[in-house]
Design an enzyme around this catalytic site. Structure first.
Site, PDB file in Angstrom:
ATOM      1  N   ASP A   1       0.894  -1.480   0.060  1.00  0.00           N
ATOM      2  CA  ASP A   1       0.015   0.202  -0.122  1.00  0.00           C
ATOM      3  C   ASP A   1       0.766   1.243   0.066  1.00  0.00           C
ATOM      4  O   ASP A   1       1.745   1.253   0.629  1.00  0.00           O
ATOM      5  CB  ASP A   1      -0.876  -0.088   1.633  1.00  0.00           C
ATOM      6  CG  ASP A   1      -2.200   0.632   0.927  1.00  0.00           C
ATOM      7  OD1 ASP A   1      -2.419   1.564   0.282  1.00  0.00           O
ATOM      8  OD2 ASP A   1      -2.055   1.314   2.424  1.00  0.00           O
TER       9      ASP A   1
ATOM     10  N   ALA B   1      -8.021   0.999   7.583  1.00  0.00           N
ATOM     11  CA  ALA B   1      -6.707   0.799   7.899  1.00  0.00           C
ATOM     12  C   ALA B   1      -6.640   2.054   9.018  1.00  0.00           C
ATOM     13  O   ALA B   1      -6.800   1.011  10.565  1.00  0.00           O
ATOM     14  CB  ALA B   1      -5.758   1.887   7.888  1.00  0.00           C
TER      15      ALA B   1
ATOM     16  N   SER C   1     -12.236   4.683   6.287  1.00  0.00           N
ATOM     17  CA  SER C   1     -12.401   4.230   7.763  1.00  0.00           C
ATOM     18  C   SER C   1     -12.514   5.778   8.335  1.00  0.00           C
ATOM     19  O   SER C   1     -12.521   6.937   7.852  1.00  0.00           O
ATOM     20  CB  SER C   1     -11.031   5.160   8.403  1.00  0.00           C
ATOM     21  OG  SER C   1     -10.335   3.672   8.383  1.00  0.00           O
TER      22      SER C   1
ATOM     23  N   HIS D   1      -9.383   4.946  -1.266  1.00  0.00           N
ATOM     24  CA  HIS D   1      -8.535   5.294  -0.072  1.00  0.00           C
ATOM     25  C   HIS D   1      -9.108   5.272   1.257  1.00  0.00           C
ATOM     26  O   HIS D   1     -10.602   6.767   0.832  1.00  0.00           O
ATOM     27  CB  HIS D   1      -7.249   6.013  -0.347  1.00  0.00           C
ATOM     28  CG  HIS D   1      -6.545   5.103  -1.353  1.00  0.00           C
ATOM     29  ND1 HIS D   1      -5.139   4.421  -0.299  1.00  0.00           N
ATOM     30  CD2 HIS D   1      -6.566   4.348  -2.408  1.00  0.00           C
ATOM     31  CE1 HIS D   1      -4.079   3.756  -1.153  1.00  0.00           C
ATOM     32  NE2 HIS D   1      -5.471   3.508  -2.376  1.00  0.00           N
TER      33      HIS D   1
HETATM   34  P1  13P Z   1      -7.965   4.847   6.680  1.00  0.00           P
HETATM   35  O1  13P Z   1      -6.769   5.141   6.901  1.00  0.00           O
HETATM   36  O2  13P Z   1      -8.812   5.933   6.182  1.00  0.00           O
HETATM   37  O3  13P Z   1      -9.022   3.744   6.527  1.00  0.00           O
HETATM   38  O4  13P Z   1      -7.558   4.546   5.254  1.00  0.00           O
HETATM   39  C1  13P Z   1      -7.093   3.804   4.441  1.00  0.00           C
HETATM   40  C2  13P Z   1      -5.948   3.500   3.052  1.00  0.00           C
HETATM   41  O5  13P Z   1      -6.230   4.417   2.658  1.00  0.00           O
HETATM   42  C3  13P Z   1      -4.703   2.922   3.030  1.00  0.00           C
HETATM   43  O6  13P Z   1      -4.119   3.322   1.862  1.00  0.00           O
END
Ligand code: 13P
Length: 282
Positions: free
Chosen positions: A82, A230, A209, A206
């Site tokens: 990632d 994430a 969250s 992306h």
């Molecule tokens: P978040 O931390 O907002 O869930 O984003 C995750 C992400 O896009 C990882 O590449």
């Protein structure tokens, strides 16, 4: 099952109107918890690590960990780099055995983003490893990259970017941000629909969250086929550990609080799999 490439699972999601959940993992417990959730939901899943996660324990450690857990599971699991922040890191991940690579040149000038992305695509092609890249800038803080100057993806630029790089999937910037939102994020979903009309490869969201479930579902209806989570997983794991230690301040066995952290992560990931609509798609 042996680790699989993310390409087939994303194409299937793209064709059938659902999305694959992509979950950032930091340690062995999170790997086990995410794969348990995928198995219980009969869902394919992508596990992914960022450069700072890789700095914590090293590519071979995450590869061995995810591979072992995937081989014991009965659902397809892909391991994705990632936000790969250099050609060199992308090549290291490829050599170690990651089955999906992101090169993130979104902080470079457009032409430089094209150049580094094409280089990674060319290097991954002989091994049939799909490459994700980002155009526009997703805001917020991911890893050591702090983006206070988010820029939305221009649909016409996206067409040129995809044609000139040969990528397998495109991460779009439509108003989501990494990390915690202050208030509800405002997403430019019309822009997403416009990109979808012009670009035929799978699209990636992306910064999911904290985005309300209905908003994520709307993005999936409009053509997103991979959704990245994430921060919420990190919070869930930490909350599990904190809750256990609060109730048991004298505890000292990491297995005892690790189990609770895992339970919290598995519960959350099952909910996210449902939002993505990839349950029973394994
Ligand atoms: P978040 O931390 O907002 O869930 O984003 C995750 C992400 O896009 C990882 O590449």
């Amino acid at each position: 099952m042996a680790l699989v490439s993310s390409e087939k699972m994303m194409l299937d999601a793209d064709r059938n109107g659902y999305s694959i959940g992509a979950f950032n993992v930091e340690n062995m417990e999170m790997v086990m918890a995410v794969i348990k959730a995928a198995e219980e939901m009969h869902a394919p899943a992508i596990l992914q690590t960022t450069p700072s996660t890789i700095k914590y324990a090293g590519l071979p450690m995450y590869y061995a960990n995810v591979r072992a857990a995937a081989e014991a599971a009965d659902v397809p699991i892909a391991l994705h780099l990632d936000h790969g922040n250099s050609f060199e890191l992308a090549m290291q991940a490829l050599r170690v055995g990651y089955t999906s690579i992101m090169i993130d040149g979104s902080h470079e000038a457009f032409e430089d983003n094209i150049a580094v992305t094409r280089r990674v695509v060319d290097a991954c092609r002989p091994s049939n490893i799909p490459v994700e890249a980002e155009l526009g800038k997703v805001g917020g803080k991911e890893d050591d990259l702090d983006c206070n100057d988010p820029g939305y993806t221009d649909p016409q630029d996206a067409v040129r970017f995809v044609a000139e790089t040969g990528i397998s999937s495109l991460a779009v910037a439509i108003g989501t941000a990494h990390g915690i939102y202050k208030g509800e994020p405002k997403l430019d979903v019309e822009r997403l629909s416009e990109i979808r009309k012009l670009v035929s490869i799978p699209l990636v969201l992306h910064g999911a969250s904290g985005v309300p479930d209905e908003a994520v579902k709307d993005c999936i209806r409009r053509g997103i086929s991979k959704v990245n989570f994430a921060t919420e997983l990190r919070i869930a794991y930490s909350n599990g550990v904190k809750d256990f230690l609060k109730a048991n301040p004298d505890a000292f066995d990491p297995k005892k609080y690790g189990v609770v952290g895992m339970e919290y992560v598995t519960k959350l990931v099952k909910e996210k799999i449902k939002v993505c609509g990839c349950d029973n798609r394994a």
